[in-house]
Design an enzyme around this catalytic site. Structure first.
Site, PDB file in Angstrom:
ATOM      1  N   HIS A 180       8.040  11.278  56.153  1.00 27.09           N
ATOM      2  CA  HIS A 180       6.659  11.752  56.252  1.00 27.09           C
ATOM      3  C   HIS A 180       6.409  12.435  57.601  1.00 27.09           C
ATOM      4  CE1 HIS A 180       6.132   9.321  52.707  1.00 27.09           C
ATOM      5  NE2 HIS A 180       4.845   9.594  52.627  1.00 27.09           N
ATOM      6  N   HIS A 221       7.197   1.864  57.608  1.00 22.07           N
ATOM      7  CA  HIS A 221       8.333   2.109  58.485  1.00 22.07           C
ATOM      8  C   HIS A 221       8.206   1.213  59.706  1.00 22.07           C
ATOM      9  CE1 HIS A 221      10.603   5.572  56.861  1.00 22.07           C
ATOM     10  NE2 HIS A 221       9.443   5.958  56.347  1.00 22.07           N
ATOM     11  N   ASP A 225      11.392   4.134  63.562  1.00 21.23           N
ATOM     12  CA  ASP A 225      11.513   5.252  62.615  1.00 21.23           C
ATOM     13  C   ASP A 225      10.579   6.398  62.992  1.00 21.23           C
ATOM     14  OD1 ASP A 225      13.058   3.351  61.386  1.00 21.23           O
ATOM     15  OD2 ASP A 225      11.552   2.828  59.877  1.00 21.23           O
TER      16      ASP A 225
END
Length: 320
Positions: A180, A221, A225
């Site tokens: 994302h 996450h 990350d």
């Protein structure tokens, strides 16, 4: 009023078809890059699905972001997805704005060639990273006791090649680094370079920061990350941005609409002979007389002054 609307509608219609013709020509020249980028998106999806087969659920790792940010909860996990979808749709629509608005010139085909190149490079690094070390997923459906924390082994080769849209939203194991954030940062960096509204540029960076916090608060996450995504994507875009114009022919990606401006690429300047005195050369330049027509040659216009020998000096380079 009716006449004005009719006139503006006619201009808009002509601009639209003019852009269509231009983009079709660019698409015919660059379709291979677009197709390769789309195929790589499919391969990235297969890689993310593959790591789900070998994901082992376990206790959530200790994480600084989890201590600092309150957990949104499973019922509010849609907030981060809503923000991401808004960013994606907004950027997608912006890339098509030249069909309607007459502003700073970009080409939709070339913008997406560039964006896909950035995405593919980042996703290639991402696949290497999450296959190197599999971390226990922090998301709710990836924890111990969930039935979808690990995918059952495929029963046929065809099942391996299928990408279930449901699996894209509920994957496990593809953690470092956040996909994302890859998309969000690539979109923000692209608009940072080719967009025209300073407010939107600043707002884009704010949204990217908020998106980072929402991803961590939603427990989709780990903080690492998101952090790795921030510096990796910026470094990849910085490096590729200088290589793409040379290798993929994107030197004319960004053009200004200057059809009303006169052509100032060349001007005629007399060639000053070194055999004349300084005073004679000065008089010739002031009066414009006495110069042999053969001495008039096209010269590229530059910023700066002309010295006594007819040589251009760039003040910006000399610190003037």
């Amino acid at each position: 009023m009716t006449l004005y609307i009719r006139r503006e509608s006619s201009k808009l219609w002509k601009r639209f078809w003019s852009e269509i013709a231009t983009e079709i020509g660019l698409l015919a020249e660059n379709w291979k890059y677009l197709l390769a980028g789309i195929i790589c998106q499919y391969i990235h999806g297969l890689a993310a699905k593959g790591v789900h087969y070998i994901h082992l659920p376990g206790p959530t790792l200790q994480d600084l972001g989890y201590f600092l940010l309150p957990e949104l909860g499973q019922e509010r996990s849609y907030i981060s997805e809503t923000v991401f979808t808004s960013v994606f749709v907004s950027f997608f629509l912006w890339t098509f704005h030249p069909f309607i608005l007459k502003s700073k010139k970009i080409y939709t085909v070339l913008i997406w060639c560039r964006v896909l190149a950035f995405l593919v490079a980042c996703q290639f690094l991402r696949v290497i990273t999450f296959y190197s070390t599999q971390l226990p997923g922090p998301n709710y459906h990836c924890r111990e006791g969930s039935k979808v924390s690990t995918l059952p082994w495929p029963k046929s080769p065809l099942e391996v090649l299928e990408i279930n849209p449901h699996g894209v939203m509920y994957g496990c194991g593809d953690l470092i680094f956040s996909s994302h954030m890859i998309f969000t940062l690539v979109f923000v960096l692209t608009y940072q370079k080719y967009g025209t509204k300073r407010f939107i540029k600043l707002f884009g960076w704010l949204i990217a920061f908020v998106q980072s916090l929402l991803i961590i608060a939603s427990r989709k996450h780990y903080t690492v990350d998101v952090v790795v995504a921030w510096y990796t994507v910026n470094l990849v875009v910085f490096c590729l941005d200088k290589k793409l114009p040379e290798r993929l022919g994107f030197s004319y990606l960004l053009l200004l609409r200057t059809s009303e401006l006169p052509d100032r690429t060349t001007v005629l300047l007399p060639v000053i002979s070194k055999e004349r005195t300084k005073e004679e050369n000065h008089k010739l330049l002031l009066n414009g007389n006495g110069v042999d027509p053969a001495d008039w040659r096209p010269r590229a216009q530059v910023n700066g002054k002309i010295d006594s020998n007819g040589v251009h000096t760039d003040n910006s380079l000399n610190g003037a």
